[in-house]
Write a protein that holds these residues in place. Structure first.
Motif, PDB file in Angstrom:
ATOM      1  N   ALA A 127       9.495   6.742 -10.733  1.00 43.60           N
ATOM      2  CA  ALA A 127       8.314   7.076 -11.537  1.00 43.60           C
ATOM      3  C   ALA A 127       7.036   6.585 -10.857  1.00 43.60           C
ATOM      4  O   ALA A 127       6.018   7.283 -10.868  1.00 43.60           O
ATOM      5  CB  ALA A 127       8.441   6.473 -12.935  1.00 43.60           C
ATOM      6  N   ASP A 128       7.086   5.397 -10.240  1.00 42.65           N
ATOM      7  CA  ASP A 128       5.915   4.883  -9.527  1.00 42.65           C
ATOM      8  C   ASP A 128       5.647   5.693  -8.258  1.00 42.65           C
ATOM      9  O   ASP A 128       4.491   5.904  -7.888  1.00 42.65           O
ATOM     10  CB  ASP A 128       6.087   3.405  -9.182  1.00 42.65           C
ATOM     11  N   MET A 135      10.777   0.498  -5.071  1.00 41.28           N
ATOM     12  CA  MET A 135       9.801   1.082  -5.998  1.00 41.28           C
ATOM     13  C   MET A 135      10.501   2.103  -6.888  1.00 41.28           C
ATOM     14  O   MET A 135      11.242   2.956  -6.390  1.00 41.28           O
ATOM     15  CB  MET A 135       8.667   1.763  -5.221  1.00 41.28           C
ATOM     16  N   SER A 168       0.967  -4.207  -5.375  1.00 47.22           N
ATOM     17  CA  SER A 168       1.962  -4.673  -6.346  1.00 47.22           C
ATOM     18  C   SER A 168       3.373  -4.550  -5.763  1.00 47.22           C
ATOM     19  O   SER A 168       4.201  -5.456  -5.916  1.00 47.22           O
ATOM     20  CB  SER A 168       1.838  -3.860  -7.637  1.00 47.22           C
ATOM     21  N   THR A 169       3.629  -3.454  -5.103  1.00 40.91           N
ATOM     22  CA  THR A 169       4.930  -3.239  -4.467  1.00 40.91           C
ATOM     23  C   THR A 169       5.149  -4.267  -3.359  1.00 40.91           C
ATOM     24  O   THR A 169       6.246  -4.796  -3.199  1.00 40.91           O
ATOM     25  CB  THR A 169       5.027  -1.809  -3.907  1.00 40.91           C
ATOM     26  N   LEU A 174      -1.341  -0.100  -6.423  1.00 40.66           N
ATOM     27  CA  LEU A 174       0.091   0.180  -6.566  1.00 40.66           C
ATOM     28  C   LEU A 174       0.869  -0.346  -5.361  1.00 40.66           C
ATOM     29  O   LEU A 174       1.922  -0.979  -5.508  1.00 40.66           O
ATOM     30  CB  LEU A 174       0.319   1.685  -6.753  1.00 40.66           C
ATOM     31  N   ARG A 217      -4.291   3.646  -5.624  1.00 38.76           N
ATOM     32  CA  ARG A 217      -3.179   3.676  -4.664  1.00 38.76           C
ATOM     33  C   ARG A 217      -3.000   2.311  -4.016  1.00 38.76           C
ATOM     34  O   ARG A 217      -1.876   1.822  -3.863  1.00 38.76           O
ATOM     35  CB  ARG A 217      -3.427   4.725  -3.581  1.00 38.76           C
ATOM     36  N   THR A 237       3.920   8.737  -9.415  1.00 38.79           N
ATOM     37  CA  THR A 237       2.533   8.382  -9.732  1.00 38.79           C
ATOM     38  C   THR A 237       1.707   8.292  -8.458  1.00 38.79           C
ATOM     39  O   THR A 237       0.591   8.815  -8.383  1.00 38.79           O
ATOM     40  CB  THR A 237       2.473   7.046 -10.500  1.00 38.79           C
ATOM     41  N   TYR A 238       2.258   7.636  -7.433  1.00 42.93           N
ATOM     42  CA  TYR A 238       1.557   7.522  -6.154  1.00 42.93           C
ATOM     43  C   TYR A 238       1.279   8.917  -5.581  1.00 42.93           C
ATOM     44  O   TYR A 238       0.166   9.201  -5.127  1.00 42.93           O
ATOM     45  CB  TYR A 238       2.362   6.671  -5.170  1.00 42.93           C
TER      46      TYR A 238
END
Length: 154
Positions: free
Chosen positions: A92-93, A89, A117-118, A114, A111, A96-97
């Protein structure tokens, strides 16, 4: 479980609300210095300060002299961040999390999205690595067969 099975499987619905992790100190007595956390996590003090500066770490308490004092909760967060790093990951992500976590329960859906997606990215990487492993195994087998000395007949 094969890669195909992992890819088709859904995330585990098992809920484990109780932390069964063991800490060096019991809650309430969990005051760790930055050097202790660095030793425990394998992260450098520089990295820990950077995590705090970019917003990846929640606010870390300070002693009366201004030294950082990490808690068990901070250690748990760092362990989770380490897992996120292993997923590939982007930082930046991860930030964000962390911001979503700090924003509260109303961000659960964001959350979850995200992390899902990961998860897709991780499953794809596992498949790529499995393909790579198959190629390596084939090459190793080829070389093993080539190095066998021909049998001699008397």
């Amino acid at each position: 479980m094969t890669v195909a099975q992992v890819a088709k499987s859904k995330p585990s619905n098992t809920v484990n609300c109780a932390d069964s992790e063991t800490h060096l100190r019991p809650d309430g007595q969990d005051q760790y210095t930055i050097s202790e956390v660095a030793d425990f996590t394998g992260l450098s003090a520089h990295t820990l300060r950077w995590y705090e500066r970019i917003g990846l770490m929640p606010h870390v308490d300070r002693s009366h002299t201004g030294q950082r004092r990490f808690s068990n909760k901070d250690l748990d967060w760092l362990a989770f961040v380490g897992k996120l790093r292993l997923t590939g990951m982007p930082v930046a992500d991860m930030v964000t999390y962390a911001e979503l976590v700090r924003a509260g329960d109303q961000t659960f859906a964001a959350r979850q999205a995200l992390l899902e997606s990961t998860r897709v990215d991780v499953v794809n990487r596992i498949a790529e690595l499995q393909d790579t492993l198959t190629v390596l195994d084939h090459k190793i087998s080829t070389y093993a067969c080539a190095h066998r000395a021909p049998e001699r007949t008397a």
